[in-house]
Design an enzyme around this catalytic site. Structure first.
Site, PDB file in Angstrom:
ATOM      1  N   ARG A 125       0.859  -1.188   0.000  1.00  0.00           N
ATOM      2  CA  ARG A 125       0.000   0.000   0.000  1.00  0.00           C
ATOM      3  C   ARG A 125       0.891   1.232   0.000  1.00  0.00           C
ATOM      4  O   ARG A 125       1.760   1.381   0.852  1.00  0.00           O
ATOM      5  CB  ARG A 125      -0.924   0.034   1.214  1.00  0.00           C
ATOM      6  N   GLU A 153       4.546   7.259   2.738  1.00  0.00           N
ATOM      7  CA  GLU A 153       5.321   6.045   2.983  1.00  0.00           C
ATOM      8  C   GLU A 153       4.822   4.935   2.079  1.00  0.00           C
ATOM      9  O   GLU A 153       3.701   4.955   1.581  1.00  0.00           O
ATOM     10  CB  GLU A 153       5.253   5.614   4.446  1.00  0.00           C
ATOM     11  N   ASN A 155       4.142   0.985   2.251  1.00  0.00           N
ATOM     12  CA  ASN A 155       3.953  -0.103   3.211  1.00  0.00           C
ATOM     13  C   ASN A 155       4.184  -1.443   2.528  1.00  0.00           C
ATOM     14  O   ASN A 155       3.451  -1.803   1.599  1.00  0.00           O
ATOM     15  CB  ASN A 155       2.532  -0.059   3.769  1.00  0.00           C
ATOM     16  N   SER A 160      -2.739  -2.883   5.798  1.00  0.00           N
ATOM     17  CA  SER A 160      -4.060  -3.221   6.320  1.00  0.00           C
ATOM     18  C   SER A 160      -5.194  -2.445   5.669  1.00  0.00           C
ATOM     19  O   SER A 160      -4.984  -1.546   4.861  1.00  0.00           O
ATOM     20  CB  SER A 160      -4.079  -2.985   7.831  1.00  0.00           C
ATOM     21  N   LYS A 317      11.920   3.569   6.048  1.00  0.00           N
ATOM     22  CA  LYS A 317      11.915   4.994   5.706  1.00  0.00           C
ATOM     23  C   LYS A 317      13.241   5.417   5.081  1.00  0.00           C
ATOM     24  O   LYS A 317      13.286   6.299   4.221  1.00  0.00           O
ATOM     25  CB  LYS A 317      11.650   5.825   6.960  1.00  0.00           C
ATOM     26  N   LYS A 375      11.214  10.947  11.154  1.00  0.00           N
ATOM     27  CA  LYS A 375      10.627   9.618  11.066  1.00  0.00           C
ATOM     28  C   LYS A 375      11.647   8.529  11.398  1.00  0.00           C
ATOM     29  O   LYS A 375      12.694   8.447  10.759  1.00  0.00           O
ATOM     30  CB  LYS A 375      10.092   9.370   9.647  1.00  0.00           C
ATOM     31  N   GLU A 379       6.450   1.368  11.925  1.00  0.00           N
ATOM     32  CA  GLU A 379       5.125   1.415  11.333  1.00  0.00           C
ATOM     33  C   GLU A 379       4.098   1.401  12.461  1.00  0.00           C
ATOM     34  O   GLU A 379       4.415   1.141  13.615  1.00  0.00           O
ATOM     35  CB  GLU A 379       4.899   0.203  10.414  1.00  0.00           C
ATOM     36  N   GLY A 380       2.847   1.676  12.096  1.00  0.00           N
ATOM     37  CA  GLY A 380       1.756   1.483  13.051  1.00  0.00           C
ATOM     38  C   GLY A 380       1.300   2.728  13.770  1.00  0.00           C
ATOM     39  O   GLY A 380       0.372   2.682  14.567  1.00  0.00           O
ATOM     40  N   ARG A 461      -7.521   7.492   4.921  1.00  0.00           N
ATOM     41  CA  ARG A 461      -7.561   7.686   6.368  1.00  0.00           C
ATOM     42  C   ARG A 461      -7.761   9.170   6.608  1.00  0.00           C
ATOM     43  O   ARG A 461      -7.059  10.001   6.022  1.00  0.00           O
ATOM     44  CB  ARG A 461      -6.264   7.217   7.027  1.00  0.00           C
TER      45      ARG A 461
END
Length: 485
Positions: A125, A153, A155, A160, A317, A375, A379-380, A461
């Site tokens: 993603r 970013e 992924n 998800s 990153k 950064k 992740e998350g 999002r």
């Protein structure tokens, strides 16, 4: 759509009716997460946080994001096979970041043992924001040529919400209709990322060549986002109900898994064809050596990994920052137009490695901390540093190797819109919000052989303006989909 909602001025009683209907629809149609991570809450489902209406994305911006995905997929696969580039890019990070160091150690052990499974699967993603070049009031429409699509970013592990967002697209068709709006398929396009991602896993299972082997979803022992994962599982069953799918943790793989003489991964009596990781993307997922041993066992096996350790490293990153250097893309891509199309989406990135280049980046950040984001390789959600946190970090680590674990990135000032966010702890009111656009892609390849490569949907999002982080399960943002104008 957000502008149209504001202009329509739906009365509060009607908004409450729409909210009640959509909350029930969300539960009936699997737009849900676990209520909590402990005790009885783990057995309860609640509606996932969502935007009541879809947020606006100009058609040209959505097209730009989608049209680059196949090339980004291919680029990441090429980088994963380029040991020299990986090593040069990450050599300073792995010295100071224990998590990245452990991942790198597994990568080196796999290389030393010899790669037993050349086929790699990426369910990716690519996340973007719409950087607004002009100061506009929240909710005001902006010409597409005054918005810059900028990559946040890429992924490469546990990408998800393909399951929930596929259902959310349908929920938004309902809410728009309940608000009295007539829309076309172009404005609310079909969106089926779960189906596309499931097809990728099923293709990998077929490539493994043993119809008796299983697909394993590698999951966290405490997982609030299980329903999103289940949607991919159910889509696989729709395509082929004879495939067996197991859910296991790293500890269970370590305790019950074994490698036979041919490096086949066996969990109990079941041979594993595909290992799909929905855990293992951040340091907190590895609380013990036994968990790390479970990951190593997977990587040393013949099972097809989604992702392989190489693919996970590519999502760092630091790789993103290195690709932004002049000439870096040309190492992997010969077509100038493709290079330019990808580079157009890059935000400004700065290395913090010790030396003159990194020192210059530190001074830039200290002079204007509000213009940057710091950064780490995480992740998350919940890990980035902003504003005063940046100044504090560089005051403490200005000349320390600790800064090598981070990259400095241009801060994006996204287009602000208006929407209602349905989320525990957030007042149900028309709010100023900003959004992040994600594009899903599937890549399957081995060496220079490309087996599958396609874009398969999108998600958004959305969060209250001024909220720095963007994780949904982490509590920062809500699910959304694009209303295309």
């Amino acid at each position: 759509m957000a502008t149209s909602i504001k202009d329509t001025a739906l009365p509060d009683w009607r908004l409450q009716e729409i909210l009640n209907i959509t909350n029930e629809w969300a539960l009936c149609n699997g737009v849900s997460i676990k209520a909590g991570s402990e005790g009885s809450e783990t057995g309860k489902a609640v509606a996932a946080p969502y935007a009541l209406f879809p947020s606006v994305v100009p058609a040209a911006v959505l097209h730009q994001a989608k049209s680059t995905m196949v090339e980004f997929n291919r680029l990441m696969h090429k980088i994963a096979l380029d040991h020299e580039f990986l090593e040069n890019s990450l050599k300073n990070v792995i010295k100071v970041d224990p998590f990245m160091g452990r991942l790198w150690d597994i990568y080196e052990r796999v290389r030393s043992a010899g790669v037993k499974q050349p086929v790699m699967v990426g369910l990716f993603r690519n996340d973007f924001m719409m950087n607004c070049l002009d100061a506009v009031a929240p909710g005001e429409l902006v010409r597409a040529d005054r918005l810059e699509l900028k990559q946040i970013e890429f992924n490469s592990i546990a990408s998800s919400f393909g399951g929930l967002t596929q259902q959310l697209s349908k929920l938004h068709r309902l809410t728009v209709g309940l608000a009295g709006k007539n829309v076309t398929n172009k404005q609310l396009p079909e969106n089926e990322p779960a189906s596309g991602l499931a097809s990728g896993l099923l293709k990998a299972w077929e490539l493994y060549g043993n119809p008796s082997a299983v697909i394993v979803f590698l999951v966290n022992p405490i997982e609030r986002n299980e329903m999103d994962q289940r949607w991919l599982e159910f889509k696989i069953y729709e395509k082929n109900p004879h495939v067996r799918i197991l859910r296991r943790t790293f500890l269970e793989v370590n305790e019950t898994g074994s490698l036979d003489s041919e490096k086949r991964l066996l969990i109990g009596d079941d041979e594993v064809a595909v290992m799909y990781l929905r855990d293992g993307y951040t340091a907190e997922n590895y609380p013990s050596d036994e968990v790390w041993n479970g990951r190593l066992k997977i990587e040393l096996s013949r099972a097809i990994k989604c992702p392989s350790i190489q693919y996970q490293l590519v999502g760092a990153k630091k790789i993103q920052q290195e690709l932004a250097r002049p000439g870096a893309l040309e190492r992997f891509i010969s077509d100038h137009q493709v290079v330019q199309s990808l580079r157009d989406t890059f935000a400004d990135q700065y290395s913090l490695d010790l030396g003159p280049e990194g020192d210059k980046a530190v001074e830039l950040a200290l002079a204007n901390p509000d213009k940057f984001v710091l950064k780490p390789q995480r992740e998350g959600g919940g890990h980035n540093l902003y504003n005063a946190e940046i100044s504090k970090f560089f005051t403490q680590h200005k000349h320390s190797e600790e800064r090598n674990a981070y990259i400095l990135m241009q801060r994006i000032f996204p287009w602000q819109q208006k929407n209602y966010l349905v989320k525990t702890g957030v007042p149900f009111a028309l709010s100023d919000v900003v959004s992040e656009l994600g594009i899903y892609g599937v890549y399957i390849g081995s060496g220079d052989r490309e087996i599958e490569n396609y874009e398969c949907g999108h998600m958004m999002r959305t969060k209250i303006t001024g909220t720095d982080e963007g994780g949904i399960v982490a509590g920062f943002a809500v699910l959304d989909t694009p209303f295309v104008l």
